[in-house]
Design a protein around this motif. Structure first.
Motif: not given
Length: 619
Positions: A316-328, A358-369
């Motif tokens: 992903f280009f950024s964590n913000e884009i990853l978060l927006s896709i998670i919201e979708r 996601i943060s604060p539980l994930s320390l490496t950025g948003p994690c999606l499985t």
């Protein structure tokens, strides 16, 4: 030799290269594999190289495991590349020393250049349409989508000549491979060969589109494929192996304008997927050979294909884009994730299971499985063909389901518990009223009278939650013939055991455990989460309620096989320990055939008398 060291406590993965015939592992700084943890001994274990063989020897009593099997101190254990060594919170995997070819380096450069170009185009599009400020992304607005496509086309046409010939070739191979894979899947599903039909999209060139279709069909025609729904993964594997050579043969005949058009087509799709779809995950979700997608921050997207986890070149280009896709993903099912609720389970419209941290539980950025829901459900024949179960054992389990025995399916994460549960559930009688209870609905049963129930988390105010335990209790009032709980993971274990003990025979469920005995112990623990009862009373409930524990395991080669089928027989009067007897067992993991141990379960006479199966099932 290279070792991949994964630290589960920090969710980090590091590569360590070691050149030695004896490799010491421990928290002492002198160890070649230095593991900093209080759970690791100073000199914990060592690896001994003997020719082409590797042996792991435990040198402490702190606990060392290979593929979930404990090894004794001082007894060297033979292991191979890919076998997982477990020490404390660490997982170690040995790999042969990497030989990076010039071709691999070139591919890596092309990946990076193409990603940088794509990111630049995306950034210019956001600026041109002022999307960084307005945030207006409504794919239902046809005028807005058309405007996005027009601006994107304009930016691409202005900049596409900046790409080198190597990057254009690489981008063309990605796009043609995607189209070839789609065509293989389409024909496996019984659809007719693709012929281009003029689309309303004014950005597409009909003549060039037909040329692309001709190239794709020509490549597919040269592949030795079966085009059958049951062989789709095999066909895709053949396509993977033969694509590069066939693409190289065809690429020379592709004109420069068509090459640039293919790149334009690929980049346009990728950017529109980011704006309106699921970004780099979109294609992965459409690939039947991919069973699981694992995103670790913006830079790492892993997939599981044929039981093996591998990294992809996508990000992903950024964590913000990853978060927006998670919201979708979460919005259509009414779930949310933020810093106050940083962990959530959900599902896609096709039934695929989704987990987000996601943060604060994930320390490496948003994690999606995403655990994908297969479009072709497995049958018992499929499991037999794959070596997951023997025909003899399959006949036995079929009889146990028809005879309404209570069964717990035990195994580790991604070992195939839900798949086996789905396969076994299909043997329930057509006239039965079956109630399924899950956190996220995954089961797909063929019976006509199925009532699926799904748990619900709390809303923003912390209200409105419905737990699995509440659903199990409510199911008892719904006149069920059979209750199937997707996974027991909490205090609902007691309600499930009571249901099994009060006339609701034939109930099935899964839980996480490494062996049948561990499964029985875990049931004890789960019951204690909900009520304070004497251990002996709990064990008596378990023995009287559960007839069988089916243990399924995942092996280092990615295969998933049933390792044990055990009956809970009795409780020791003196120690209170639960006794189990293996009915079928996998004595040698390299031999997939389950073998009968010679023990006949207590209920065998009952099922033979009812003519559900005969004694030949044990022979």
């Amino acid at each position: 030799m290279i070792f991949w060291v994964y630290d589960h406590s920090t969710n980090t993965r590091n590569k360590v290269e070691v050149n030695s015939t004896i490799i010491n592992i421990g928290r002492d700084a002198s160890c070649q594999l230095h593991l900093k943890s209080a759970f690791v001994a100073k000199k914990h274990a060592r690896i001994i190289m003997r020719g082409n063989q590797m042996f792991l020897e435990s040198t402490s009593l702190a606990g060392t495991r290979i593929a979930n099997q404990e090894i004794e101190k001082g007894e060297p254990k033979l292991f191979d590349f890919g076998d997982e060594i477990q020490i404390g919170q660490f997982s170690l995997t040995a790999a042969a020393k990497e030989q990076v070819s010039e071709q691999d380096r070139s591919t890596k450069r092309n990946q990076q250049d193409l990603m940088a170009f794509e990111q630049k185009i995306h950034s210019r599009l956001l600026d041109l349409m002022n999307l960084r400020v307005t945030g207006h992304l409504n794919k239902q607005d046809a005028n807005f989508v058309t405007q996005v496509q027009q601006h994107l086309n304009e930016i691409l046409n202005q900049n596409i000549e900046q790409l080198s010939e190597d990057v254009i070739c690489y981008a063309c191979s990605l796009e043609i491979y995607r189209l070839v894979s789609s065509e293989v899947v389409r024909q496996c599903r019984g659809h007719i060969r693709t012929e281009y039909q003029a689309a309303d999209d004014a950005m597409l060139d009909p003549l060039k589109e037909q040329d692309i279709v001709n190239i794709v069909n020509s490549i597919v025609d040269l592949m030795p494929l079966l085009f059958d729904p049951t062989t789709i993964n095999e066909d895709l594997a053949v396509a993977d192996e033969s694509f590069e050579e066939l693409f190289t043969q065809h690429y020379a005949s592709i004109s420069l304008p068509l090459r640039r058009y293919i790149v334009y087509r690929s980049l346009s799709k990728d950017i529109l997927d980011i704006l309106f779809g699921l970004g780099p995950l979109q294609d992965l979700l459409e690939m039947p050979s991919v069973s699981e997608i694992m995103v670790v921050g913006k830079d790492n997207i892993y997939i599981e294909k044929n039981g093996i986890i591998q990294n992809t070149s996508r990000n992903f280009f950024s964590n913000e884009i990853l978060l927006s896709i998670i919201e979708r993903i979460l919005a259509p099912v009414g779930r949310r994730v933020d810093t106050s609720v940083p962990l959530v389970d959900a599902r896609l419209s096709d039934g695929s299971r989704v987990n987000v941290v996601i943060s604060p539980l994930s320390l490496t950025g948003p994690c999606l499985t995403i655990r994908k829901f297969g479009w072709v459900p497995f049958t018992m024949d499929d499991l037999i063909d794959r070596g997951s179960i023997s025909e003899q054992c399959a006949r036995f389990l079929q009889g146990c389901i028809i005879g309404k025995k209570n069964i717990i399916i035990s195994g580790g994460t991604a070992s195939g518990k839900t798949t086996l549960l789905n396969v076994l559930s299909a043997y329930a009688r057509q006239e039965e009223r079956i109630i399924t209870i899950e956190e996220s609905a995954e089961l797909s049963l063929p019976q006509p009278h199925v009532v699926p129930l799904e748990g619900r988390p709390a809303n923003v105010e912390g209200k409105g939650a419905f737990t699995i335990r509440e659903l199990v209790r409510n199911a008892l009032r719904m006149r069920p013939d059979r209750i199937i709980v997707g996974e027991v993971r909490g205090s609902e274990a007691l309600d499930m055991l009571q249901a099994m003990n009060t006339g609701h025979d034939g109930s099935l469920s899964t839980l996480h455990a490494n062996s049948p005995y561990d499964a029985a112990k875990r049931l004890e623990t789960l019951v204690l989460m909900g009520v304070d009862m004497p251990i002996r009373a709990i064990r008596e409930q378990i023995v009287s309620a559960v007839d069988l524990i089916v243990q399924i395991s995942r092996f280092p080669d990615g295969s998933r096989r049933i390792a044990n089928i055990s009956e809970l027989t009795s409780i020791d009067r003196d120690t209170g320990k639960i006794f189990l007897e293996d009915i079928f067992t996998l004595k040698n993991p390299k031999q997939p055939r389950l073998r009968h141990t010679g023990y006949l379960p207590a209920f065998s006479d009952e099922l033979i008398e009812k003519e559900i199966f005969d004694v030949g099932v044990f022979l």
